[in-house]
Scaffold this motif. Structure first.
Motif, PDB file in Angstrom:
ATOM      1  N   ALA A  62      32.621  43.047  36.385  1.00 29.44           N
ATOM      2  CA  ALA A  62      31.177  42.580  34.967  1.00 29.44           C
ATOM      3  C   ALA A  62      29.770  42.536  35.456  1.00 29.44           C
ATOM      4  N   TYR A  63      28.896  43.432  34.723  1.00 26.25           N
ATOM      5  CA  TYR A  63      27.800  42.799  34.987  1.00 26.25           C
ATOM      6  C   TYR A  63      26.343  43.322  33.900  1.00 26.25           C
ATOM      7  N   SER A  64      25.198  42.627  33.789  1.00 25.86           N
ATOM      8  CA  SER A  64      23.991  42.916  32.787  1.00 25.86           C
ATOM      9  C   SER A  64      23.816  44.130  33.723  1.00 25.86           C
ATOM     10  N   GLN A  65      22.692  45.154  32.699  1.00 25.86           N
ATOM     11  CA  GLN A  65      21.969  45.401  32.836  1.00 25.86           C
ATOM     12  C   GLN A  65      20.431  45.469  32.060  1.00 25.86           C
ATOM     13  N   ILE A  66      20.057  45.877  32.940  1.00 26.02           N
ATOM     14  CA  ILE A  66      18.329  45.418  31.906  1.00 26.02           C
ATOM     15  C   ILE A  66      17.178  46.828  32.704  1.00 26.02           C
ATOM     16  N   ASN A  67      17.427  47.343  31.913  1.00 27.13           N
ATOM     17  CA  ASN A  67      16.665  48.603  31.831  1.00 27.13           C
ATOM     18  C   ASN A  67      17.400  49.202  33.622  1.00 27.13           C
ATOM     19  N   ASN A  68      16.399  49.119  34.235  1.00 25.85           N
ATOM     20  CA  ASN A  68      17.404  50.240  35.411  1.00 25.85           C
ATOM     21  C   ASN A  68      18.163  49.115  36.691  1.00 25.85           C
ATOM     22  N   LYS A  69      17.600  47.351  35.270  1.00 21.26           N
ATOM     23  CA  LYS A  69      18.550  46.819  37.259  1.00 21.26           C
ATOM     24  C   LYS A  69      19.394  45.931  36.563  1.00 21.26           C
ATOM     25  N   ILE A  70      20.792  45.732  37.607  1.00 21.99           N
ATOM     26  CA  ILE A  70      21.943  45.566  37.555  1.00 21.99           C
ATOM     27  C   ILE A  70      21.957  44.394  37.853  1.00 21.99           C
ATOM     28  N   ILE A  71      22.879  43.116  36.680  1.00 20.75           N
ATOM     29  CA  ILE A  71      22.941  42.484  37.790  1.00 20.75           C
ATOM     30  C   ILE A  71      24.309  41.520  37.223  1.00 20.75           C
ATOM     31  N   TYR A  72      24.967  41.065  39.014  1.00 18.92           N
ATOM     32  CA  TYR A  72      26.496  40.235  38.843  1.00 18.92           C
ATOM     33  C   TYR A  72      26.220  39.248  39.063  1.00 18.92           C
ATOM     34  N   ARG A  73      27.202  38.394  38.272  1.00 21.42           N
ATOM     35  CA  ARG A  73      26.893  36.876  38.078  1.00 21.42           C
ATOM     36  C   ARG A  73      28.137  36.474  39.439  1.00 21.42           C
ATOM     37  N   LEU A  74      27.956  35.473  39.521  1.00 16.76           N
ATOM     38  CA  LEU A  74      28.805  34.901  40.961  1.00 16.76           C
ATOM     39  C   LEU A  74      29.684  34.549  40.134  1.00 16.76           C
ATOM     40  N   GLU A  75      30.270  34.124  39.311  1.00 14.67           N
ATOM     41  CA  GLU A  75      31.444  33.567  38.562  1.00 14.67           C
ATOM     42  C   GLU A  75      31.781  35.097  38.064  1.00 14.67           C
ATOM     43  N   ASP A  76      31.253  35.966  37.602  1.00 18.10           N
ATOM     44  CA  ASP A  76      32.332  37.380  37.603  1.00 18.10           C
ATOM     45  C   ASP A  76      32.497  37.817  38.775  1.00 18.10           C
ATOM     46  N   ILE A  77      32.070  37.756  39.950  1.00 20.77           N
ATOM     47  CA  ILE A  77      32.054  38.073  41.212  1.00 20.77           C
ATOM     48  C   ILE A  77      33.351  37.559  41.896  1.00 20.77           C
ATOM     49  N   ASN A  78      33.456  36.105  41.243  1.00 24.99           N
ATOM     50  CA  ASN A  78      34.538  35.107  41.722  1.00 24.99           C
ATOM     51  C   ASN A  78      36.264  35.157  41.233  1.00 24.99           C
ATOM     52  N   THR A  79      35.766  36.034  39.794  1.00 19.21           N
ATOM     53  CA  THR A  79      36.974  36.193  38.673  1.00 19.21           C
ATOM     54  C   THR A  79      37.438  37.476  39.201  1.00 19.21           C
ATOM     55  N   MET A  80      36.447  38.892  39.492  1.00 16.38           N
ATOM     56  CA  MET A  80      37.173  40.065  40.442  1.00 16.38           C
ATOM     57  C   MET A  80      37.876  39.923  41.689  1.00 16.38           C
ATOM     58  N   LEU A  81      37.258  38.428  43.003  1.00 15.12           N
ATOM     59  CA  LEU A  81      37.905  38.096  43.577  1.00 15.12           C
ATOM     60  C   LEU A  81      39.844  37.955  42.873  1.00 15.12           C
ATOM     61  N   ASP A  82      39.417  36.839  42.027  1.00 13.06           N
ATOM     62  CA  ASP A  82      39.927  36.688  42.016  1.00 13.06           C
ATOM     63  C   ASP A  82      41.721  37.080  41.524  1.00 13.06           C
ATOM     64  N   ASN A  83      41.331  38.125  40.151  1.00 11.17           N
ATOM     65  CA  ASN A  83      41.859  39.366  39.675  1.00 11.17           C
ATOM     66  C   ASN A  83      42.450  39.967  40.822  1.00 11.17           C
ATOM     67  N   ASN A  84      42.211  40.110  42.304  1.00 14.12           N
ATOM     68  CA  ASN A  84      42.852  41.397  43.001  1.00 14.12           C
ATOM     69  C   ASN A  84      43.066  40.547  43.920  1.00 14.12           C
ATOM     70  N   TYR A  85      43.080  39.288  43.875  1.00 14.35           N
ATOM     71  CA  TYR A  85      44.119  38.843  45.033  1.00 14.35           C
ATOM     72  C   TYR A  85      45.144  39.299  45.971  1.00 14.35           C
ATOM     73  N   ARG A  86      45.236  39.109  46.832  1.00 15.78           N
ATOM     74  CA  ARG A  86      46.521  39.235  46.760  1.00 15.78           C
ATOM     75  C   ARG A  86      47.674  38.622  47.945  1.00 15.78           C
ATOM     76  N   PRO A  87      48.355  38.120  48.138  1.00 18.31           N
ATOM     77  CA  PRO A  87      48.391  36.759  48.624  1.00 18.31           C
ATOM     78  C   PRO A  87      49.457  37.474  49.969  1.00 18.31           C
ATOM     79  N   PHE A  88      49.637  36.538  51.370  1.00 22.55           N
ATOM     80  CA  PHE A  88      50.761  37.004  52.463  1.00 22.55           C
ATOM     81  C   PHE A  88      51.955  37.342  51.766  1.00 22.55           C
ATOM     82  N   LYS A  89      52.587  38.057  52.030  1.00 23.20           N
ATOM     83  CA  LYS A  89      54.189  37.998  51.701  1.00 23.20           C
ATOM     84  C   LYS A  89      54.968  37.724  53.045  1.00 23.20           C
ATOM     85  N   LYS A  90      55.839  37.143  53.112  1.00 23.76           N
ATOM     86  CA  LYS A  90      56.552  36.255  54.207  1.00 23.76           C
ATOM     87  C   LYS A  90      58.097  37.001  53.757  1.00 23.76           C
TER      88      LYS A  90
END
Length: 90
Positions: A62-90
């Motif tokens: 997720a991101y915000s765009q103001i004119n040509n500037k793109i901003i990412y919230r740390l909360e959204d970055i953490n959500t992206m990482l959590d959603n794409n987390y793949r734990p090790f398989k034993k």
């Protein structure tokens, strides 16, 4: 008389402490702000502008765009990482 091996180990230990402080300072610089701009986001993840654009277009980040500037919230970055987390398989 001082042991050369002990001196070398002490020098290595001191350098490791300096490097640890440098890494911590850089992490604090990026991770204490509530948001990252597009350049910072790309630098942290070591991705190209095209990859960042693809992630936005695919809805991976997720991101915000103001004119040509793109901003990412740390909360959204953490959500992206959590959603794409793949734990090790034993």
């Amino acid at each position: 008389m001082s042991n050369p091996l002990q001196e070398n180990l002490k020098n290595i230990e001191q350098r490791l402490e300096e490097l640890s402080k440098l890494v911590t300072d850089r992490q604090d610089k990026y991770l204490t702000k509530p948001f990252l701009n597009n350049d910072e986001f790309q630098r942290v993840f070591r991705i190209s502008p095209g990859t960042a654009e693809n992630w936005r277009r695919q809805g991976l980040i997720a991101y915000s765009q103001i004119n040509n500037k793109i901003i990412y919230r740390l909360e959204d970055i953490n959500t992206m990482l959590d959603n794409n987390y793949r734990p090790f398989k034993k």
